[in-house]
Design a protein around this motif. Structure first.
Motif, mmCIF file in Angstrom:
data_model
loop_
_atom_site.group_PDB
_atom_site.id
_atom_site.type_symbol
_atom_site.label_atom_id
_atom_site.label_comp_id
_atom_site.label_asym_id
_atom_site.label_seq_id
_atom_site.Cartn_x
_atom_site.Cartn_y
_atom_site.Cartn_z
ATOM 1 N N PHE A 191 -3.947 5.016 -8.328
ATOM 2 C CA PHE A 191 -3.720 4.396 -7.115
ATOM 3 C C PHE A 191 -4.647 3.043 -7.005
ATOM 4 O O PHE A 191 -4.030 1.860 -6.571
ATOM 5 N N HIS A 242 1.597 4.392 -3.043
ATOM 6 C CA HIS A 242 1.848 5.817 -2.861
ATOM 7 C C HIS A 242 3.018 6.366 -3.321
ATOM 8 O O HIS A 242 3.346 7.344 -4.150
ATOM 9 N N HIS A 284 -5.682 8.024 -2.247
ATOM 10 C CA HIS A 284 -6.679 6.952 -2.392
ATOM 11 C C HIS A 284 -7.779 7.072 -3.122
ATOM 12 O O HIS A 284 -8.140 5.954 -3.931
ATOM 13 N N HIS A 286 0.763 -1.275 -0.006
ATOM 14 C CA HIS A 286 -0.080 0.051 -0.034
ATOM 15 C C HIS A 286 0.996 1.082 -0.212
ATOM 16 O O HIS A 286 0.828 2.269 -0.822
ATOM 17 N N GLU A 287 1.696 1.397 1.202
ATOM 18 C CA GLU A 287 3.004 2.500 0.889
ATOM 19 C C GLU A 287 3.658 2.534 -0.267
ATOM 20 O O GLU A 287 3.768 3.810 -0.815
HETATM 21 ZN ZN LIG Z 1 -2.581 5.184 1.931
#
Ligand SMILES: [Zn+2]
Ligand SMILES: [Zn+2]
Length: 154
Positions: A88, A71, A83, A67-68
């Motif tokens: 994304f 980003h 998000h 997830h990170e």
């Molecule tokens: Zn996030």
């Protein structure tokens, strides 16, 4: 898992799933409660919630790192890294990252004040209250416990 091992893990996941190197820093953050991680736009480092470094949360940890990194890479590429952005959502689904911070009960639990670690197998025990290390032993291997984090008395 210490910070160096976490750094290596993030670098490996980055190459394996994103085909791009992660060239910034990962830091362990033990004060995070409800989020698994955070990407910093200013210096590109990633914070990972220290609670997820326990062996039983390994799968959650991988999801958080993905997830990170989603980003991270989108931001550095100048694409939609938030998000709600389409870029994304697509990339996150492609690499199999977690959409939300996994609920391991941190939200409802009282603050973790102490973390003990088994001196033999290094399994960690987060606790709200102090435990008597002379009496309590590791549930996995029976080893002695030592306090490694004390957030209560500083
Ligand atoms: Zn996030
Ligand atoms: Zn043990």
């Amino acid at each position: 898992m210490n910070e160096n091992e976490l750094q290596k893990l993030v670098e490996n996941i980055s190459l394996k799933y994103f085909n791009r190197p992660f060239v910034h820093c990962v830091k362990i953050n033990n004060r995070m409660r409800t989020t698994g991680g955070r990407y910093f736009l200013t210096d590109h480092h990633i914070d990972i919630n220290g609670h997820f470094l326990l062996p039983q949360y390994y799968d959650d940890l991988i999801g958080i790192i993905k997830h990170e990194l989603t980003h991270y890479h989108l931001h550095l590429l100048g694409l939609g890294y938030k998000h709600q952005n389409r870029d994304f959502k697509i990339l996150l689904a492609k690499v199999g990252g977690s959409r939300y911070a996994p609920d391991i009960g941190l939200r409802n639990k009282r603050k973790i004040n102490y973390v003990y670690e088994c001196i033999q197998c290094h399994l960690r025990y987060p606790r709200v209250k102090r435990v008597n290390t002379a009496r309590m032993r590791c549930g996995k291997c029976g080893g002695k416990l030592k306090m490694i984090i004390n957030n209560k008395e500083k």
